[in-house]
Design a protein around this motif. Structure first.
Motif, mmCIF file in Angstrom:
data_model
loop_
_atom_site.group_PDB
_atom_site.id
_atom_site.type_symbol
_atom_site.label_atom_id
_atom_site.label_comp_id
_atom_site.label_asym_id
_atom_site.label_seq_id
_atom_site.Cartn_x
_atom_site.Cartn_y
_atom_site.Cartn_z
ATOM 1 N N PRO A 186 33.543 61.532 32.731
ATOM 2 C CA PRO A 186 34.443 60.518 32.144
ATOM 3 C C PRO A 186 33.724 59.303 31.565
ATOM 4 N N ILE A 187 32.466 59.077 31.887
ATOM 5 C CA ILE A 187 31.751 57.924 31.299
ATOM 6 C C ILE A 187 31.660 58.024 29.779
ATOM 7 N N HIS A 188 31.874 59.249 29.219
ATOM 8 C CA HIS A 188 31.836 59.428 27.764
ATOM 9 C C HIS A 188 33.220 59.259 27.110
ATOM 10 N N PHE A 189 34.260 59.155 27.948
ATOM 11 C CA PHE A 189 35.623 59.145 27.404
ATOM 12 C C PHE A 189 36.437 57.935 27.875
ATOM 13 N N ASP A 190 36.107 57.418 29.042
ATOM 14 C CA ASP A 190 36.963 56.437 29.703
ATOM 15 C C ASP A 190 36.169 55.157 29.986
ATOM 16 N N ARG A 191 36.656 54.045 29.409
ATOM 17 C CA ARG A 191 35.914 52.784 29.511
ATOM 18 C C ARG A 191 35.761 52.353 30.974
ATOM 19 N N GLU A 192 36.837 52.506 31.751
ATOM 20 C CA GLU A 192 36.775 52.067 33.154
ATOM 21 C C GLU A 192 35.705 52.854 33.914
ATOM 22 N N ALA A 193 35.647 54.151 33.652
ATOM 23 C CA ALA A 193 34.642 54.982 34.330
ATOM 24 C C ALA A 193 33.238 54.564 33.917
ATOM 25 N N ALA A 194 33.069 54.209 32.631
ATOM 26 C CA ALA A 194 31.753 53.783 32.158
ATOM 27 C C ALA A 194 31.363 52.443 32.786
ATOM 28 N N LEU A 195 32.321 51.529 32.864
ATOM 29 C CA LEU A 195 32.041 50.223 33.485
ATOM 30 C C LEU A 195 31.660 50.417 34.951
ATOM 31 N N ALA A 196 32.398 51.294 35.641
ATOM 32 C CA ALA A 196 32.112 51.535 37.063
ATOM 33 C C ALA A 196 30.716 52.121 37.259
ATOM 34 N N ALA A 197 30.229 52.832 36.226
ATOM 35 C CA ALA A 197 28.895 53.432 36.317
ATOM 36 C C ALA A 197 27.812 52.462 35.841
ATOM 37 N N GLY A 198 28.211 51.235 35.470
ATOM 38 C CA GLY A 198 27.213 50.220 35.137
ATOM 39 C C GLY A 198 26.928 50.067 33.647
ATOM 40 N N TYR A 199 27.718 50.729 32.792
ATOM 41 C CA TYR A 199 27.528 50.591 31.347
ATOM 42 C C TYR A 199 28.471 49.524 30.790
ATOM 43 N N ALA A 200 28.118 48.991 29.622
ATOM 44 C CA ALA A 200 28.917 47.922 29.009
ATOM 45 C C ALA A 200 30.191 48.473 28.367
ATOM 46 N N ASP A 201 30.215 49.764 28.084
ATOM 47 C CA ASP A 201 31.393 50.392 27.466
ATOM 48 C C ASP A 201 31.184 51.905 27.559
ATOM 49 N N VAL A 202 32.099 52.667 26.980
ATOM 50 C CA VAL A 202 31.949 54.133 26.942
ATOM 51 C C VAL A 202 30.539 54.457 26.436
ATOM 52 N N VAL A 203 29.829 55.305 27.170
ATOM 53 C CA VAL A 203 28.421 55.558 26.837
ATOM 54 C C VAL A 203 28.270 56.926 26.176
ATOM 55 N N ALA A 204 27.361 56.998 25.214
ATOM 56 C CA ALA A 204 27.161 58.233 24.454
ATOM 57 C C ALA A 204 26.317 59.223 25.247
ATOM 58 N N PRO A 205 26.535 60.534 25.037
ATOM 59 C CA PRO A 205 25.644 61.531 25.641
ATOM 60 C C PRO A 205 24.190 61.308 25.184
ATOM 61 N N THR A 206 23.266 61.890 25.931
ATOM 62 C CA THR A 206 21.836 61.584 25.796
ATOM 63 C C THR A 206 21.311 61.722 24.367
ATOM 64 N N LEU A 207 21.628 62.801 23.682
ATOM 65 C CA LEU A 207 21.013 63.028 22.363
ATOM 66 C C LEU A 207 21.916 62.575 21.214
ATOM 67 N N PHE A 208 22.788 61.605 21.481
ATOM 68 C CA PHE A 208 23.765 61.156 20.474
ATOM 69 C C PHE A 208 23.112 60.619 19.198
ATOM 70 N N THR A 209 21.878 60.136 19.279
ATOM 71 C CA THR A 209 21.254 59.595 18.058
ATOM 72 C C THR A 209 21.187 60.650 16.959
ATOM 73 N N TYR A 210 21.276 61.931 17.326
ATOM 74 C CA TYR A 210 21.377 62.984 16.320
ATOM 75 C C TYR A 210 22.545 62.714 15.365
ATOM 76 N N VAL A 211 23.673 62.290 15.931
ATOM 77 C CA VAL A 211 24.863 61.998 15.114
ATOM 78 C C VAL A 211 24.556 60.868 14.134
ATOM 79 N N VAL A 212 23.853 59.865 14.615
ATOM 80 C CA VAL A 212 23.540 58.713 13.764
ATOM 81 C C VAL A 212 22.612 59.131 12.630
ATOM 82 N N ARG A 213 21.618 59.930 12.943
ATOM 83 C CA ARG A 213 20.693 60.289 11.867
ATOM 84 C C ARG A 213 21.313 61.264 10.860
#
Lengths: 162, 132
Positions: free
Chosen positions: A40-67
Motif C-alpha cells: 500500500p505504500i505505492h497507492f495509499d498516502r497514509e500507508a506511505a506516511l506510516a512507513a516514513g515517506y513524505a507521500d506515496v512512494v514509487a517502486p524501486t525502478l520507477f525512474t524508468y518511467v521518467v526516462r
C-alpha cells in the motif's frame, strides 16, 4: 568495414535537452499495478506516511518511467515506424532494436509531488559482429535529480540495433 | 544487526507469467511506444519474432522484486546491472531467483536471473543491497 557511418558519428555528437517530470500519485499507481506491486505504500498516502515517506512512494525502478517520458513524449511524427523516438535512433542500416544492458545506481526515493529532472547524454556507440550480422550498441546515460537537487538515480541503458 | 542471508543462500523462486494485459500496462505506464510489445503483426512480420516480447525493463523489475521480497525491509537496493541474454515472449513463464555472492557488514551482493522452464536464461544481473 563497419556499419557506423560518419553520419552516425556526427549524430552521436548531439545533445539532448533537459527534461522535467512532475510525478503524481497516478503515475506511481499505474507503474505499481503494471509491475504487480501490492504494497500500500505505492497507492495509499497514509500507508506511505506510516512507513516514513513524505507521500506515496514509487517502486524501486520507477525512474524508468521518467526516462521513457523524457525520450518518447513527442508528437507521433517524431516516432520511427516501430514506435521508437526518432531522436534516439542513430542513422544506421541496422534498425531492429532490442534492450541490452541496464545499470542503475540508486539515490533518494521518488515520492508523489517530486519534480524529477533528467539529464541525458549518449555515453558510447560501438559495433560488434553478431551471429546474424553486425550489432550496434548505443549507450545512453541518464542522471535523475529531484527538486532539492538530490541524486535520485543514475542509469545507463544500452540499446542494441541489429 | 538484522540477519541478511549468508553467502550461497538462494532466494525462493518467483514465477512470473505476464499476460498481454500486463505487457500493455507496462508499456502504457512508462509511455514505452515500441511496437514489439503490443503490435503482433509488426513484431512477427517486420522484426521476425515469433510473438510479442516481454520487456527487458519489466524483467529487470522482476529481478528487483524477487530480491526485495526475499530480503524484506532489512536492506535496500543500492545498485543493479542486468542484461538480456535471450528474448522472452508472451506466453513464456519466467522463473526468477537469486543467490548471495558476498555478505559483509554493509549488505549483500546478489546474482539474479530470470529463466524459462527449459533453463534458458533470458535476463541475468548483479545487485548490491545495503542494510537500512
Amino acid at each position: 568495414m563497419g556499419v557506423i557511418t560518419e553520419e552516425a558519428r556526427r549524430w552521436a555528437d548531439r545533445e539532448y535537452p533537459p527534461f522535467e517530470m512532475q510525478v503524481t500519485a497516478t503515475d506511481i499507481a499505474r507503474f505499481a499495478h503494471a509491475t504487480g506491486e501490492t504494497n500500500p505504500i505505492h497507492f495509499d498516502r497514509e500507508a506511505a506516511l506510516a512507513a516514513g515517506y513524505a507521500d506515496v512512494v514509487a517502486p524501486t525502478l520507477f525512474t524508468y518511467v521518467v526516462r521513457m517520458h523524457a525520450s518518447a513524449l513527442v508528437s507521433p511524427d517524431q516516432l520511427e515506424p516501430d514506435g521508437s523516438p526518432s531522436a534516439d535512433v542513430p542513422p544506421l542500416p541496422t534498425r531492429r532494436a532490442m534492450a541490452g544492458e541496464t545499470s542503475v545506481v540508486r539515490g533518494e526515493p521518488v515520492v508523489s509531488g517530486d519534480v524529477i529532472s533528467v539529464r541525458k547524454r549518449l555515453a558510447s556507440m560501438y559495433e560488434k559482429e553478431g551471429r546474424s550480422g553486425p550489432l550496434v550498441f548505443v549507450e545512453m546515460e541518464f542522471t535523475f535529480t529531484n527538486q532539492r537537487g538530490d541524486l535520485v538515480a543514475r542509469e545507463n541503458f544500452t540499446r542494441i540495433y541489429r | 544487526m538484522s540477519a541478511l542471508p549468508a553467502v550461497g543462500a538462494e532466494s525462493p523462486i518467483q514465477v512470473r507469467n505476464p499476460s498481454a494485459l500486463d505487457l500493455f500496462m507496462f508499456s502504457a505506464s512508462s509511455w514505452l511506444l515500441h511496437r514489439i510489445h503490443y503490435d503482433t503483426p509488426f513484431t512477427t512480420e517486420h522484426d521476425g519474432h515469433p510473438g510479442l516480447l516481454i520487456h527487458g525493463p519489466l524483467q529487470g523489475v522482476y529481478l528487483v522484486q524477487t530480491a526485495e521480497s526475499w530480503l524484506g525491509d532489512q536492506a535496500r537496493l543500492a545498485t543493479i546491472t542486468y542484461r538480456h541474454l535471450a528474448p522472452a515472449y508472451l506466453g513464456d513463464s519466467l522463473e526468477c531467483g537469486g543467490t548471495v555472492t558476498v555478505a559483509d557488514d554493509e549488505g549483500v551482493d546478489l546474482e539474479l536471473w530470470a529463466r524459462k522452464p527449459d533453463g534458458t536464461v533470458t535476463t541475468s544481473g548483479t545487485a548490491r543491497f545495503t542494510r537500512r
